[in-house]
Each structure stands twice: as C-alpha cells, then as structure tokens.
Design a protein around this motif. Structure first.
Motif, PDB file in Angstrom:
ATOM      1  N   GLU A 130      -0.096  -4.292 -14.246  1.00  0.00           N
ATOM      2  CA  GLU A 130      -0.420  -5.572 -13.630  1.00  0.00           C
ATOM      3  C   GLU A 130       0.894  -6.256 -13.251  1.00  0.00           C
ATOM      4  O   GLU A 130       1.812  -6.334 -14.066  1.00  0.00           O
ATOM      5  N   HIS A 131       0.971  -6.739 -12.031  1.00  0.00           N
ATOM      6  CA  HIS A 131       2.232  -7.333 -11.586  1.00  0.00           C
ATOM      7  C   HIS A 131       1.969  -8.366 -10.498  1.00  0.00           C
ATOM      8  O   HIS A 131       0.900  -8.370  -9.872  1.00  0.00           O
ATOM      9  N   ASP A 132       2.940  -9.234 -10.301  1.00  0.00           N
ATOM     10  CA  ASP A 132       2.872 -10.258  -9.262  1.00  0.00           C
ATOM     11  C   ASP A 132       3.265  -9.610  -7.935  1.00  0.00           C
ATOM     12  O   ASP A 132       4.442  -9.294  -7.708  1.00  0.00           O
ATOM     13  N   LYS A 133       2.301  -9.399  -7.068  1.00  0.00           N
ATOM     14  CA  LYS A 133       2.549  -8.688  -5.809  1.00  0.00           C
ATOM     15  C   LYS A 133       3.475  -9.454  -4.871  1.00  0.00           C
ATOM     16  O   LYS A 133       4.063  -8.858  -3.973  1.00  0.00           O
ATOM     17  N   GLU A 134       3.584 -10.754  -5.079  1.00  0.00           N
ATOM     18  CA  GLU A 134       4.478 -11.545  -4.228  1.00  0.00           C
ATOM     19  C   GLU A 134       5.938 -11.387  -4.647  1.00  0.00           C
ATOM     20  O   GLU A 134       6.837 -11.736  -3.890  1.00  0.00           O
ATOM     21  N   ARG A 135       6.173 -10.867  -5.857  1.00  0.00           N
ATOM     22  CA  ARG A 135       7.549 -10.762  -6.352  1.00  0.00           C
ATOM     23  C   ARG A 135       8.017  -9.322  -6.522  1.00  0.00           C
ATOM     24  O   ARG A 135       9.087  -9.089  -7.071  1.00  0.00           O
ATOM     25  N   ILE A 136       7.246  -8.384  -6.055  1.00  0.00           N
ATOM     26  CA  ILE A 136       7.689  -6.991  -6.101  1.00  0.00           C
ATOM     27  C   ILE A 136       7.235  -6.306  -4.823  1.00  0.00           C
ATOM     28  O   ILE A 136       6.107  -6.484  -4.371  1.00  0.00           O
ATOM     29  N   GLU A 137       8.138  -5.551  -4.239  1.00  0.00           N
ATOM     30  CA  GLU A 137       7.894  -4.928  -2.939  1.00  0.00           C
ATOM     31  C   GLU A 137       8.391  -3.491  -2.981  1.00  0.00           C
ATOM     32  O   GLU A 137       9.372  -3.181  -3.656  1.00  0.00           O
ATOM     33  N   VAL A 138       7.698  -2.620  -2.263  1.00  0.00           N
ATOM     34  CA  VAL A 138       8.111  -1.220  -2.168  1.00  0.00           C
ATOM     35  C   VAL A 138       8.617  -0.951  -0.755  1.00  0.00           C
ATOM     36  O   VAL A 138       7.919  -1.214   0.221  1.00  0.00           O
ATOM     37  N   VAL A 139       9.855  -0.461  -0.660  1.00  0.00           N
ATOM     38  CA  VAL A 139      10.442  -0.085   0.627  1.00  0.00           C
ATOM     39  C   VAL A 139      10.600   1.431   0.653  1.00  0.00           C
ATOM     40  O   VAL A 139      11.180   2.013  -0.266  1.00  0.00           O
ATOM     41  N   ASN A 140      10.083   2.044   1.688  1.00  0.00           N
ATOM     42  CA  ASN A 140      10.073   3.504   1.758  1.00  0.00           C
ATOM     43  C   ASN A 140      11.462   4.082   2.055  1.00  0.00           C
ATOM     44  O   ASN A 140      12.203   3.576   2.891  1.00  0.00           O
TER      45      ASN A 140
END
Length: 404
Positions: A121-131
């Motif tokens: 569970e995580h805050d989607k606004e504060r973690i991002e995945v860059v390919n």
C-alpha cells in the motif's frame, strides 16, 4: 468606524470576513488605493469577527503549511544491487511511510518494478515509476556502459537529476557506473578536482565521516585538502557537529611518519584556516571518535570501511553465539536484550544510509550492492538534509567556487 488592516493572507480568510459581515448585516466599504477594510460595527460584532478570524486563520495556515511543505524528489535505481528490485522497492515505500516530505521516482523496467510495487500500500501521488529498458551489470566497464546504455536505469535516473526533475539519486548498482555517470552526466561543481565518496561510520561518540572510501584510488595532496573541506561542511550542516575535528589517516601520530602523499598533504591541511585540523589519526583511534572527518585516499578508505563492516558482523555473530551457548546465558540475554539491541543498532552501518558523492552539481548516493530495504530507506531519507541544508551551495561558498 474601525479600521482593520488587511494583511497579506489567504483568499479564504478574506472571503470569511465578507461572510461574517453579511451575516451580521454590516456595511462593507473597500478602498482599493489603501489596503484597509472599513467596517461599521459595534463591540459585539467586532468580538465575533476577531475570534472567528483567528480560528479561521489558524486552520487555513495549518493546511497551507502542509500543502506548501518542500518536497525532496529522489530518483532511485530500482534495478541496481543484489536484491533488486524487491528490497529497493520496499525501502522506497518504507521511506514514504516514515517521511511525508519525500517523493520517490523508481527507475527501471516498468513492468517488473510496478509488479513489485503492487505488493505494498502506498501513496500513488508520491511514488512514480519511470521506465528504463536496460540494466548495467557490475562486471561491465563503467565508461563504456554509461556511454552505450543510454536507457539504463542508472543513466535515466542521473539525467533526472541533471535536468532538475529530481533532487537526488540513490543506487545500489555498479559502483563504477555510478561514479562515472555522476561525473559525466550530473557533472562536477566548478573547481572540484575529484568528487569523493563519503560514508558515515559509527564511533563511540556517534559517527564520523570517512572521506574518500572508493572514488579516487590515486589521489593527490590537493584532492585530500578538498576532501577535508567538503567533509567539514557536510558534518557541520548535515550531522550538526560544529567545528568538526579533521584528521588524516596515518601509521603514527608523528608528523615525520607516513607515505609521500601523507607527508605532502600534512602541511597543506595545517595551513587551512577554515578547518579544524588536529593532525594524524591511526586506524585504532577511528572507532573512539577521536576525529569527526577522517581524510584518506580511496584505497585506504575502502580497506577501513570493509574492515569496519567485517569486524562488526563477526562481533555480532560472536555475541549471539555466546548468548545462546547455555540456558544460563539465554536467561541473561532476555534481561539485557533491550539495551544490547540499542547498542548493536548504533554500530550497524545500514542505519546511516549510503555514501554521498560530494562535489557534484546534484546529490548522488551510492549504497552497498547487498543493501536491504533499511539501508535503501535511510539512503533516501538522508537526501532530505542534503537538500534542505543546501550543501552544494555551502561547499561552493566554502571553497570560493562559482557554479557552472
């Protein structure tokens, strides 16, 4: 008629004042040339407006501070290290849970990283995945790998720092690639000859900064002088040690001892008025906290660091073995467990995060290749102090440098 000065504040507060006056049926006159709110009121109405305005202002100010809190953006190499991406992703999520002033960009093979991230569970606004479609292996020649693998997790993440899309970069991947990429992509501060790796190591009194521990095996005297100055800035502003004591690693306390590099560097450090140089330090005195900044070239520094880690692991194993050797010792272990756990934690190098590569145009942090989630988490969190204290600006100021 009462004049209430209109201070610079939030629109919501001004709107609330308008509503208050409408509720009370008061006449409102606003003078656009003079920033005053003219209100015809009686004493009871004035009390109502003052009290409700204070409550509203405090509420809005609190909300505003949360929204405006400065966020440190950290790009993390999700594919680097022996335990990637599992421990890397877990460490990133743990960092977000511990601090609310961080945003993490996980750089790596998107499907793999996203799959691992989906376990938490995580805050989607504060973690991002860059390919990033490529990975640099530890056995690849660093310069060749950085130049050839443009879409590797290390190169993509370092470009985020270079382009100011991230404040810092953390990696447990190839040490050579991180060092080369940091200098070629992020770039050195103007005037910095060689950026050093500078980890914190535990001592009896707290921590000390070991600089350099792996970046410059063949260093010159001028490099060591810069290491001492950068280390002093880091310890004073990040760790909070005022006027930190600086010492150079030597085989004895006497000035005439040491190799050619130490003998050449010693008088240069003595003549530095802007650091608190206390002379030589022998390896046995490092754990006692004799000095706050331990200066050496990378070959010596890496030996000290690896010996530190090795002895720590052996001692921990021996303590556990002794405590579990008999029923009597097991009973004693139960009594001393809380105090022992606290003491052993202080000497666990994982608790202090990674080693920053000082002297670059952005923050690059290298962690152990075998890092678990706890070291990744601490490496991410340490980036906050580096940014908030504006370490690069202070290094430039301290060394009388100008930014490119």
């Amino acid at each position: 008629m009462v004049h209430i000065t209109k201070k610079k504040s939030f629109q919501l507060i001004n709107f609330w004042k308008f509503i208050q006056c409408k509720i009370l049926g008061l006449q409102i006159v606003y003078n656009y040339r003079q920033p005053y709110l003219l209100v015809i009121i009686h004493k009871k109405a004035l009390i109502f407006i003052v009290v409700s305005s204070i409550v509203c202002r405090r509420f809005v100010k609190g909300r505003y501070e949360i929204l405006e809190k400065e966020i440190t953006v950290v790009a993390v190499d999700a594919m680097g290290g022996d335990n990637a991406p599992a421990e890397i992703v877990k460490g990133a999520v743990d960092a977000l849970r511990e601090r609310d002033d961080i945003k993490v960009i996980l750089v790596g093979i998107a499907d793999t990283v996203s799959s691992e991230l989906g376990k938490y569970e995580h805050d989607k606004e504060r973690i991002e995945v860059v390919n990033a479609t490529e990975v640099i292996a530890t056995d690849e020649p660093p310069v060749h790998a950085i130049r050839r693998k443009k879409d590797s997790s290390i190169v993509v993440a370092l470009n985020l720092v270079k382009n100011k899309q991230a404040d810092a970069f953390v990696s447990a991947g190839s040490s050579g690639a991180v060092l080369v990429g940091g200098q070629l992509i992020v770039g050195r501060l103007r005037g910095i000859e060689r950026p050093p790796l500078a980890p914190l190591i535990p001592t009896k009194d707290g921590v000390a900064l070991l600089i350099d521990c792996g970046a410059n095996v063949d260093a010159r005297a001028s490099h060591l002088v810069q290491f001492a100055k950068m280390g002093s800035v880091y310890m004073e502003n990040v760790v909070g040690i005022k006027n930190p004591k600086v010492a150079i690693v030597n085989i004895g306390a006497e000035e005439e001892k040491g190799n050619a590099l130490v003998k050449e560097t010693m008088p240069l450090l003595k003549n530095c008025a802007d650091i608190n140089f206390i002379g030589s330090i022998e390896a046995r005195d490092i754990p006692t906290g004799y000095a706050d900044v331990i200066v050496c070239e990378a070959f010596v520094g890496n030996v000290i660091l690896k010996l530190y880690e090795g002895i720590g692991n052996v001692m921990l194993g021996k303590v556990k073995e002794g405590l579990m050797s008999s029923f009597r010792s097991k009973m004693g272990a139960l009594l001393i467990k809380p105090a022992l756990k606290k003491t052993l934690k202080a000497f666990n190098t994982d608790e202090y995060g990674g080693a920053p590569l000082l002297g670059l145009n952005g923050l690059v942090v290298k962690t152990h290749g075998s890092s678990k989630a706890i070291e990744i988490k601490n490496s991410i969190i340490q980036c906050i102090s580096f940014k908030n204290e504006k370490i690069n600006d202070k290094i430039k100021q301290h060394l009388l440098l100008e930014e490119n």
